[in-house]
Design a protein around this motif. Structure first.
Motif, PDB file in Angstrom:
ATOM      1  N   SER A   1       0.823  -1.209   0.000  1.00 28.15           N
ATOM      2  CA  SER A   1       0.000   0.000   0.000  1.00 28.15           C
ATOM      3  C   SER A   1       0.858   1.260   0.000  1.00 28.15           C
ATOM      4  O   SER A   1       0.563   2.224  -0.728  1.00 28.15           O
ATOM      5  CB  SER A   1      -0.961   0.000   1.195  1.00 28.15           C
ATOM      6  N   LEU A   2       1.918   1.254   0.795  1.00 28.51           N
ATOM      7  CA  LEU A   2       2.776   2.447   0.873  1.00 28.51           C
ATOM      8  C   LEU A   2       3.518   2.683  -0.441  1.00 28.51           C
ATOM      9  O   LEU A   2       3.697   3.830  -0.869  1.00 28.51           O
ATOM     10  CB  LEU A   2       3.760   2.300   2.028  1.00 28.51           C
ATOM     11  N   GLU A   3       3.924   1.617  -1.095  1.00 23.58           N
ATOM     12  CA  GLU A   3       4.608   1.751  -2.381  1.00 23.58           C
ATOM     13  C   GLU A   3       3.680   2.359  -3.431  1.00 23.58           C
ATOM     14  O   GLU A   3       4.073   3.271  -4.182  1.00 23.58           O
ATOM     15  CB  GLU A   3       5.100   0.382  -2.856  1.00 23.58           C
ATOM     16  N   LEU A   4       2.440   1.880  -3.481  1.00 27.72           N
ATOM     17  CA  LEU A   4       1.495   2.411  -4.464  1.00 27.72           C
ATOM     18  C   LEU A   4       1.139   3.863  -4.159  1.00 27.72           C
ATOM     19  O   LEU A   4       0.946   4.665  -5.080  1.00 27.72           O
ATOM     20  CB  LEU A   4       0.243   1.541  -4.509  1.00 27.72           C
ATOM     21  N   ALA A   5       1.052   4.218  -2.869  1.00 30.36           N
ATOM     22  CA  ALA A   5       0.809   5.619  -2.510  1.00 30.36           C
ATOM     23  C   ALA A   5       1.984   6.491  -2.931  1.00 30.36           C
ATOM     24  O   ALA A   5       1.796   7.597  -3.464  1.00 30.36           O
ATOM     25  CB  ALA A   5       0.576   5.724  -1.004  1.00 30.36           C
ATOM     26  N   ARG A   6       3.197   5.987  -2.716  1.00 29.07           N
ATOM     27  CA  ARG A   6       4.407   6.731  -3.094  1.00 29.07           C
ATOM     28  C   ARG A   6       4.424   7.016  -4.594  1.00 29.07           C
ATOM     29  O   ARG A   6       4.844   8.099  -5.036  1.00 29.07           O
ATOM     30  CB  ARG A   6       5.638   5.922  -2.687  1.00 29.07           C
ATOM     31  N   LYS A   7       3.939   6.059  -5.377  1.00 29.37           N
ATOM     32  CA  LYS A   7       3.945   6.192  -6.836  1.00 29.37           C
ATOM     33  C   LYS A   7       2.713   6.922  -7.369  1.00 29.37           C
ATOM     34  O   LYS A   7       2.584   7.110  -8.574  1.00 29.37           O
ATOM     35  CB  LYS A   7       4.031   4.809  -7.472  1.00 29.37           C
ATOM     36  N   GLY A   8       1.788   7.301  -6.466  1.00 26.49           N
ATOM     37  CA  GLY A   8       0.582   7.998  -6.894  1.00 26.49           C
ATOM     38  C   GLY A   8      -0.433   7.097  -7.576  1.00 26.49           C
ATOM     39  O   GLY A   8      -1.305   7.586  -8.309  1.00 26.49           O
ATOM     40  N   GLU A   9      -0.368   5.786  -7.322  1.00 26.80           N
ATOM     41  CA  GLU A   9      -1.264   4.847  -7.985  1.00 26.80           C
ATOM     42  C   GLU A   9      -2.528   4.556  -7.186  1.00 26.80           C
ATOM     43  O   GLU A   9      -3.463   3.929  -7.701  1.00 26.80           O
ATOM     44  CB  GLU A   9      -0.518   3.547  -8.305  1.00 26.80           C
ATOM     45  N   ILE A  10      -2.563   4.971  -5.944  1.00 31.31           N
ATOM     46  CA  ILE A  10      -3.787   4.961  -5.142  1.00 31.31           C
ATOM     47  C   ILE A  10      -3.926   6.358  -4.534  1.00 31.31           C
ATOM     48  O   ILE A  10      -2.934   7.079  -4.385  1.00 31.31           O
ATOM     49  CB  ILE A  10      -3.786   3.851  -4.057  1.00 31.31           C
ATOM     50  N   PRO A  11      -5.137   6.785  -4.162  1.00 35.85           N
ATOM     51  CA  PRO A  11      -5.381   8.197  -3.824  1.00 35.85           C
ATOM     52  C   PRO A  11      -5.009   8.620  -2.404  1.00 35.85           C
ATOM     53  O   PRO A  11      -5.788   9.250  -1.695  1.00 35.85           O
ATOM     54  CB  PRO A  11      -6.885   8.338  -4.074  1.00 35.85           C
ATOM     55  N   PHE A  12      -3.803   8.258  -1.990  1.00 30.36           N
ATOM     56  CA  PHE A  12      -3.233   8.745  -0.736  1.00 30.36           C
ATOM     57  C   PHE A  12      -1.859   9.315  -1.031  1.00 30.36           C
ATOM     58  O   PHE A  12      -1.176   8.858  -1.960  1.00 30.36           O
ATOM     59  CB  PHE A  12      -3.015   7.605   0.272  1.00 30.36           C
ATOM     60  N   THR A  13      -1.411  10.261  -0.217  1.00 34.35           N
ATOM     61  CA  THR A  13       0.013  10.530  -0.196  1.00 34.35           C
ATOM     62  C   THR A  13       0.658   9.473   0.689  1.00 34.35           C
ATOM     63  O   THR A  13       0.003   8.885   1.561  1.00 34.35           O
ATOM     64  CB  THR A  13       0.325  11.920   0.375  1.00 34.35           C
ATOM     65  N   GLU A  14       1.932   9.225   0.494  1.00 34.19           N
ATOM     66  CA  GLU A  14       2.619   8.248   1.324  1.00 34.19           C
ATOM     67  C   GLU A  14       2.596   8.679   2.786  1.00 34.19           C
ATOM     68  O   GLU A  14       2.416   7.855   3.692  1.00 34.19           O
ATOM     69  CB  GLU A  14       4.059   8.065   0.855  1.00 34.19           C
ATOM     70  N   GLU A  15       2.733   9.994   3.023  1.00 32.91           N
ATOM     71  CA  GLU A  15       2.747  10.515   4.393  1.00 32.91           C
ATOM     72  C   GLU A  15       1.391  10.306   5.070  1.00 32.91           C
ATOM     73  O   GLU A  15       1.323   9.921   6.238  1.00 32.91           O
ATOM     74  CB  GLU A  15       3.118  11.999   4.390  1.00 32.91           C
ATOM     75  N   MET A  16       0.323  10.562   4.343  1.00 37.90           N
ATOM     76  CA  MET A  16      -1.020  10.375   4.882  1.00 37.90           C
ATOM     77  C   MET A  16      -1.253   8.916   5.263  1.00 37.90           C
ATOM     78  O   MET A  16      -1.766   8.610   6.346  1.00 37.90           O
ATOM     79  CB  MET A  16      -2.051  10.810   3.827  1.00 37.90           C
ATOM     80  N   LEU A  17      -0.854   8.011   4.379  1.00 39.14           N
ATOM     81  CA  LEU A  17      -1.099   6.601   4.627  1.00 39.14           C
ATOM     82  C   LEU A  17      -0.209   6.066   5.744  1.00 39.14           C
ATOM     83  O   LEU A  17      -0.668   5.297   6.603  1.00 39.14           O
ATOM     84  CB  LEU A  17      -0.885   5.806   3.342  1.00 39.14           C
ATOM     85  N   ALA A  18       1.057   6.481   5.768  1.00 40.15           N
ATOM     86  CA  ALA A  18       1.953   6.042   6.835  1.00 40.15           C
ATOM     87  C   ALA A  18       1.443   6.504   8.194  1.00 40.15           C
ATOM     88  O   ALA A  18       1.498   5.756   9.180  1.00 40.15           O
ATOM     89  CB  ALA A  18       3.361   6.568   6.586  1.00 40.15           C
ATOM     90  N   ALA A  19       0.935   7.733   8.251  1.00 38.35           N
ATOM     91  CA  ALA A  19       0.396   8.253   9.514  1.00 38.35           C
ATOM     92  C   ALA A  19      -0.800   7.423   9.965  1.00 38.35           C
ATOM     93  O   ALA A  19      -0.973   7.164  11.168  1.00 38.35           O
ATOM     94  CB  ALA A  19       0.001   9.720   9.351  1.00 38.35           C
ATOM     95  N   ALA A  20      -1.628   6.980   9.017  1.00 40.65           N
ATOM     96  CA  ALA A  20      -2.780   6.150   9.380  1.00 40.65           C
ATOM     97  C   ALA A  20      -2.334   4.795   9.923  1.00 40.65           C
ATOM     98  O   ALA A  20      -2.887   4.298  10.911  1.00 40.65           O
ATOM     99  CB  ALA A  20      -3.685   5.971   8.163  1.00 40.65           C
ATOM    100  N   TRP A  21      -1.354   4.199   9.280  1.00 41.95           N
ATOM    101  CA  TRP A  21      -0.851   2.902   9.756  1.00 41.95           C
ATOM    102  C   TRP A  21      -0.256   3.003  11.165  1.00 41.95           C
ATOM    103  O   TRP A  21      -0.291   2.025  11.926  1.00 41.95           O
ATOM    104  CB  TRP A  21       0.208   2.363   8.808  1.00 41.95           C
TER     105      TRP A  21
END
Length: 224
Positions: A120-140
């Protein structure tokens, strides 16, 4: 000023995801439609997607004015079905762990699927899912968890919600399908378990995803 309009339970259609050997375990004042995940067009992905396979069938293909997703043993608390407002998207109430949802995912429900966090974090980093990596990492790394994939709301809001769900799920499934197809036992439902956590990230950032539209937590009941 327009008064808030409340719905009657019988005006709410709830699609209950069941299996042939796991029928519905409760009655409700709402209109319940049993959807058998092991039958129909998307039965092939149901063992992995769980309720998400029902969402996929209903996505842009449901005309009910107000509807929702439940499952054979979980339904919204009946008293709240008499208080539903016609303009509101309802999501599961959250629980708060004494540790992060990343740790809970690793050690508890879904244990053995640690790689999917990195997916999930890799896809967020690449912009392939609608999160920023920072947003998703903070949620995890925080402790609130919106358990289950239950949801209900007005038709337009539900289809917008499904758009978001599949903007997240489909890139993960398409890139890592081989990984998920080799999971066994409880972890066959890895995509569904992962999506519970990723939708938690959405709900933690609901202003970002839903703007000023009303999104309200609602209690549910587990019928054993």
């Amino acid at each position: 000023m327009k008064l808030k309009s409340k719905l009657k339970p019988q005006d709410i259609t709830l699609y209950a995801v069941c299996m042939k050997d796991r029928p519905l375990r409760f009655d409700s004042k709402a209109k319940i439609v049993s959807v058998f995940g092991d039958e129909g067009d998307h039965a092939d992905v149901n063992p992995y997607w769980a309720e998400l396979s029902c969402m996929y069938s209903l996505w842009n293909n449901c005309s009910d004015n107000f509807f929702g997703i439940i499952n054979y043993r979980r339904n919204w608390e009946e008293q709240y079905l008499s208080q539903v407002e016609e303009d509101t998207l309802y999501i599961p109430r959250h629980v708060t762990f004494p540790f992060s949802i990343r740790k809970q995912f690793s050690q508890g429900h879904g244990g053995g699927l640690d790689e999917t966090v990195d997916f999930s974090l890799e896809l967020a980093r690449k912009g392939e899912i609608p999160f920023t990596e920072e947003m998703l990492a903070a949620a995890w790394d925080q402790p609130k968890f919106f358990e289950t994939l239950l949801v209900m709301g007005p038709n337009e809001r539900m289809h917008q919600y499904f758009d978001l769900v599949f903007d997240i799920l489909l890139p993960i499934w398409e890139k890592h399908q081989d990984y998920f197809l080799t999971r066994v036992g409880y972890n066959k439902r890895g995509p569904a378990f992962l999506m519970e956590r990723l939708m938690t990230a959405v709900f933690l950032n609901k202003e970002h995803f839903f703007g000023s539209k009303k999104v309200v937590e609602c209690p549910f009941v587990l019928y054993r």
